[in-house]
Design a protein around this motif. Structure first.
Motif, PDB file in Angstrom:
ATOM      1  N   LEU A 189     -20.896 -11.937  45.304  1.00 24.99           N
ATOM      2  CA  LEU A 189     -20.591 -13.464  45.822  1.00 24.99           C
ATOM      3  C   LEU A 189     -19.983 -13.580  47.165  1.00 24.99           C
ATOM      4  CD1 LEU A 189     -19.814 -16.660  45.155  1.00 24.99           C
ATOM      5  CD2 LEU A 189     -17.481 -16.071  44.740  1.00 24.99           C
ATOM      6  N   ILE A 190     -19.176 -12.329  48.015  1.00 31.37           N
ATOM      7  CA  ILE A 190     -19.196 -12.394  49.474  1.00 31.37           C
ATOM      8  C   ILE A 190     -20.186 -11.949  50.303  1.00 31.37           C
ATOM      9  CG2 ILE A 190     -17.478 -10.821  51.320  1.00 31.37           C
ATOM     10  CD1 ILE A 190     -16.104 -10.844  49.368  1.00 31.37           C
ATOM     11  N   LEU A 191     -21.497 -10.611  49.327  1.00 34.98           N
ATOM     12  CA  LEU A 191     -22.639 -10.637  50.336  1.00 34.98           C
ATOM     13  C   LEU A 191     -23.085 -12.008  50.718  1.00 34.98           C
ATOM     14  CD1 LEU A 191     -23.919  -7.675  50.966  1.00 34.98           C
ATOM     15  CD2 LEU A 191     -24.716  -8.038  49.170  1.00 34.98           C
ATOM     16  N   GLY A 192     -23.264 -12.388  49.469  1.00 34.87           N
ATOM     17  CA  GLY A 192     -24.184 -14.193  49.162  1.00 34.87           C
ATOM     18  C   GLY A 192     -23.812 -15.240  50.053  1.00 34.87           C
ATOM     19  N   LEU A 193     -21.954 -15.734  50.712  1.00 32.25           N
ATOM     20  CA  LEU A 193     -21.792 -16.138  50.912  1.00 32.25           C
ATOM     21  C   LEU A 193     -22.095 -15.796  52.297  1.00 32.25           C
ATOM     22  CD1 LEU A 193     -17.767 -16.576  49.575  1.00 32.25           C
ATOM     23  CD2 LEU A 193     -20.188 -18.677  49.484  1.00 32.25           C
ATOM     24  N   LEU A 194     -21.267 -14.875  53.124  1.00 33.56           N
ATOM     25  CA  LEU A 194     -21.836 -14.498  54.494  1.00 33.56           C
ATOM     26  C   LEU A 194     -23.178 -14.230  54.537  1.00 33.56           C
ATOM     27  CD1 LEU A 194     -18.985 -11.892  55.453  1.00 33.56           C
ATOM     28  CD2 LEU A 194     -18.838 -14.504  55.623  1.00 33.56           C
ATOM     29  N   GLY A 195     -24.000 -13.221  53.395  1.00 32.36           N
ATOM     30  CA  GLY A 195     -25.055 -13.486  54.418  1.00 32.36           C
ATOM     31  C   GLY A 195     -26.454 -14.345  54.156  1.00 32.36           C
ATOM     32  N   SER A 196     -25.598 -14.936  53.725  1.00 33.52           N
ATOM     33  CA  SER A 196     -26.620 -16.534  54.148  1.00 33.52           C
ATOM     34  C   SER A 196     -26.837 -16.927  55.130  1.00 33.52           C
ATOM     35  CB  SER A 196     -26.103 -17.461  52.974  1.00 33.52           C
ATOM     36  OG  SER A 196     -24.674 -18.173  53.198  1.00 33.52           O
ATOM     37  N   PHE A 197     -25.653 -16.239  55.697  1.00 29.06           N
ATOM     38  CA  PHE A 197     -26.086 -16.320  57.751  1.00 29.06           C
ATOM     39  C   PHE A 197     -28.029 -16.053  58.544  1.00 29.06           C
ATOM     40  CE2 PHE A 197     -21.476 -18.503  57.406  1.00 29.06           C
ATOM     41  CZ  PHE A 197     -21.810 -18.705  58.285  1.00 29.06           C
ATOM     42  N   HIS A 198     -27.337 -14.833  57.690  1.00 29.89           N
ATOM     43  CA  HIS A 198     -29.502 -14.448  57.997  1.00 29.89           C
ATOM     44  C   HIS A 198     -29.998 -14.680  56.907  1.00 29.89           C
ATOM     45  CE1 HIS A 198     -31.795 -11.052  57.025  1.00 29.89           C
ATOM     46  NE2 HIS A 198     -31.325 -10.395  57.756  1.00 29.89           N
ATOM     47  N   CYS A 199     -30.350 -15.148  55.903  1.00 31.86           N
ATOM     48  CA  CYS A 199     -30.498 -15.998  55.293  1.00 31.86           C
ATOM     49  C   CYS A 199     -31.172 -17.520  56.016  1.00 31.86           C
ATOM     50  CB  CYS A 199     -30.333 -15.960  53.866  1.00 31.86           C
ATOM     51  SG  CYS A 199     -29.639 -15.267  52.684  1.00 31.86           S
ATOM     52  N   VAL A 200     -30.303 -17.690  56.356  1.00 34.18           N
ATOM     53  CA  VAL A 200     -31.063 -19.582  57.262  1.00 34.18           C
ATOM     54  C   VAL A 200     -31.751 -18.866  58.193  1.00 34.18           C
ATOM     55  CG1 VAL A 200     -29.558 -21.263  58.457  1.00 34.18           C
ATOM     56  CG2 VAL A 200     -29.167 -20.551  56.758  1.00 34.18           C
ATOM     57  N   GLY A 201     -31.484 -17.737  58.977  1.00 37.18           N
ATOM     58  CA  GLY A 201     -32.452 -17.301  59.724  1.00 37.18           C
ATOM     59  C   GLY A 201     -33.668 -16.513  59.072  1.00 37.18           C
ATOM     60  N   MET A 202     -33.395 -16.199  58.601  1.00 36.88           N
ATOM     61  CA  MET A 202     -35.200 -15.560  58.393  1.00 36.88           C
ATOM     62  C   MET A 202     -35.690 -16.585  57.741  1.00 36.88           C
ATOM     63  SD  MET A 202     -35.688 -12.888  58.963  1.00 36.88           S
ATOM     64  CE  MET A 202     -36.249 -11.976  57.650  1.00 36.88           C
ATOM     65  N   CYS A 203     -35.162 -17.298  56.410  1.00 37.45           N
ATOM     66  CA  CYS A 203     -35.876 -18.287  55.419  1.00 37.45           C
ATOM     67  C   CYS A 203     -35.555 -20.049  55.958  1.00 37.45           C
ATOM     68  CB  CYS A 203     -35.366 -17.835  54.119  1.00 37.45           C
ATOM     69  SG  CYS A 203     -35.208 -16.808  52.950  1.00 37.45           S
ATOM     70  N   GLY A 204     -35.194 -20.000  57.232  1.00 37.14           N
ATOM     71  CA  GLY A 204     -34.487 -21.233  57.282  1.00 37.14           C
ATOM     72  C   GLY A 204     -35.673 -22.327  57.952  1.00 37.14           C
ATOM     73  N   PRO A 205     -37.128 -22.120  58.350  1.00 39.62           N
ATOM     74  CA  PRO A 205     -37.865 -22.224  58.304  1.00 39.62           C
ATOM     75  C   PRO A 205     -38.442 -23.058  57.252  1.00 39.62           C
ATOM     76  CG  PRO A 205     -38.315 -20.331  60.391  1.00 39.62           C
ATOM     77  CD  PRO A 205     -37.086 -20.057  58.655  1.00 39.62           C
ATOM     78  N   ILE A 206     -38.894 -22.378  56.098  1.00 37.33           N
ATOM     79  CA  ILE A 206     -39.156 -22.572  55.299  1.00 37.33           C
ATOM     80  C   ILE A 206     -38.156 -23.744  53.838  1.00 37.33           C
ATOM     81  CG2 ILE A 206     -39.453 -21.704  51.958  1.00 37.33           C
ATOM     82  CD1 ILE A 206     -40.201 -19.020  53.348  1.00 37.33           C
ATOM     83  N   ALA A 207     -37.391 -23.676  54.673  1.00 41.38           N
ATOM     84  CA  ALA A 207     -35.743 -24.778  54.088  1.00 41.38           C
ATOM     85  C   ALA A 207     -36.486 -25.967  54.824  1.00 41.38           C
ATOM     86  CB  ALA A 207     -34.997 -24.049  54.390  1.00 41.38           C
ATOM     87  N   PHE A 208     -36.883 -26.315  55.870  1.00 43.21           N
ATOM     88  CA  PHE A 208     -36.328 -26.628  57.137  1.00 43.21           C
ATOM     89  C   PHE A 208     -37.926 -27.316  56.282  1.00 43.21           C
ATOM     90  CE2 PHE A 208     -34.954 -24.096  60.078  1.00 43.21           C
ATOM     91  CZ  PHE A 208     -32.978 -24.640  59.253  1.00 43.21           C
ATOM     92  N   LEU A 209     -38.854 -27.313  55.839  1.00 42.60           N
ATOM     93  CA  LEU A 209     -40.433 -27.821  55.486  1.00 42.60           C
ATOM     94  C   LEU A 209     -40.059 -28.195  54.523  1.00 42.60           C
ATOM     95  CD1 LEU A 209     -42.643 -25.280  57.407  1.00 42.60           C
ATOM     96  CD2 LEU A 209     -42.425 -27.109  57.804  1.00 42.60           C
TER      97      LEU A 209
END
Length: 235
Positions: free
Chosen positions: A6-26
């Motif tokens: 859970l901790i890895l997911g919560l904090l790691g999601s900042f990295h996820c936004v950088g990597m997968c953010g463009p997909i999420a924005f679309l």
């Protein structure tokens, strides 16, 4: 070790936004109907978590197979060491050897499939985009997969990856709504904290494997497949 996921997911999601953010924005969200938009988001996140759960189950089964040989504790230590080493090694080493080159073709096919889904806008589009997103290479997902491997159990591995996925939902959802909302020094501090968290989780896996007799963290004995089988045979 579920809380570590859970901790890895919560904090790691900042990295996820950088990597997968463009997909999420679309994502072709319905901006006019709030209820429909929420269902679309649930479907997208559900697809991601579904894929994470499948990956967790698969690697949990691999871990269980290794446990048959009585190396569960060594596996836990090995996973912890891999997590720490992956953080401490310079990025240039990974770039030099380009470990991900063999899977470039697969990644290209996944991205093409995602592009096709973005154009369709069918009811199942968001779920499909989610589980395809879950297949894209991501360092944090690799860390979580290491954790699922160390569980040595299909259900626990699946649960580990599911909890990791749930931890990424709050920030990913916020990013979808607000774009790159977190900027400046705050974002830098959080991004710098991610490697520290990964190292701490790696140390927890090492402690778990050492069997130091610390409740919940480093139990003195880890039940292996052989022990369970022997127990049933005795009864």
């Amino acid at each position: 070790m579920i809380y570590a996921a859970l901790i890895l997911g919560l904090l790691g999601s900042f990295h996820c936004v950088g990597m997968c953010g463009p997909i999420a924005f679309l994502l072709p969200l319905d901006r006019t109907n709030r209820s429909r938009r929420i269902l679309q988001l649930i479907s997208y996140h559900g697809g991601r978590i579904f894929m994470y759960a499948i990956l967790g189950m698969a690697f949990g089964i691999v871990g269980k197979g290794l446990n048959v040989f009585g190396i569960q504790q060594y596996l836990s230590i090995g996973v912890g060491v891999l997590m720490i080493v992956s953080i401490l090694l310079p990025v240039t080493i990974f770039n030099r050897y380009n470990f991900s080159r063999p899977i470039y073709k697969g990644v290209s096919k996944i991205k093409s499939a995602m592009g096709a889904e973005l154009k369709k806008k069918n009811p199942h589009t968001f779920f499909t985009l989610g589980y395809l997103n879950g297949l894209l290479p991501c360092g944090l997902v690799y860390m979580a997969i290491f954790g699922a491997l160390a569980t040595g159990n299909a259900l626990q591995g699946s649960l580990y990856m599911t909890v990791f996925g749930l931890g990424t939902i709050p920030l990913m959802t916020t990013a979808i709504y607000l774009g790159n909302f977190l900027k400046g020094s705050a974002k830098q501090r959080i991004v710098k904290a991610i490697p520290i968290v990964v190292v701490i989780i790696g140390m927890l896996f090492i402690l778990r494997g050492l069997g130091l007799g610390i409740p919940y963290i480093s139990p003195s004995e880890m039940v292996t497949v052989q022990e369970v089988t022997a127990h049933h045979q005795c009864h």
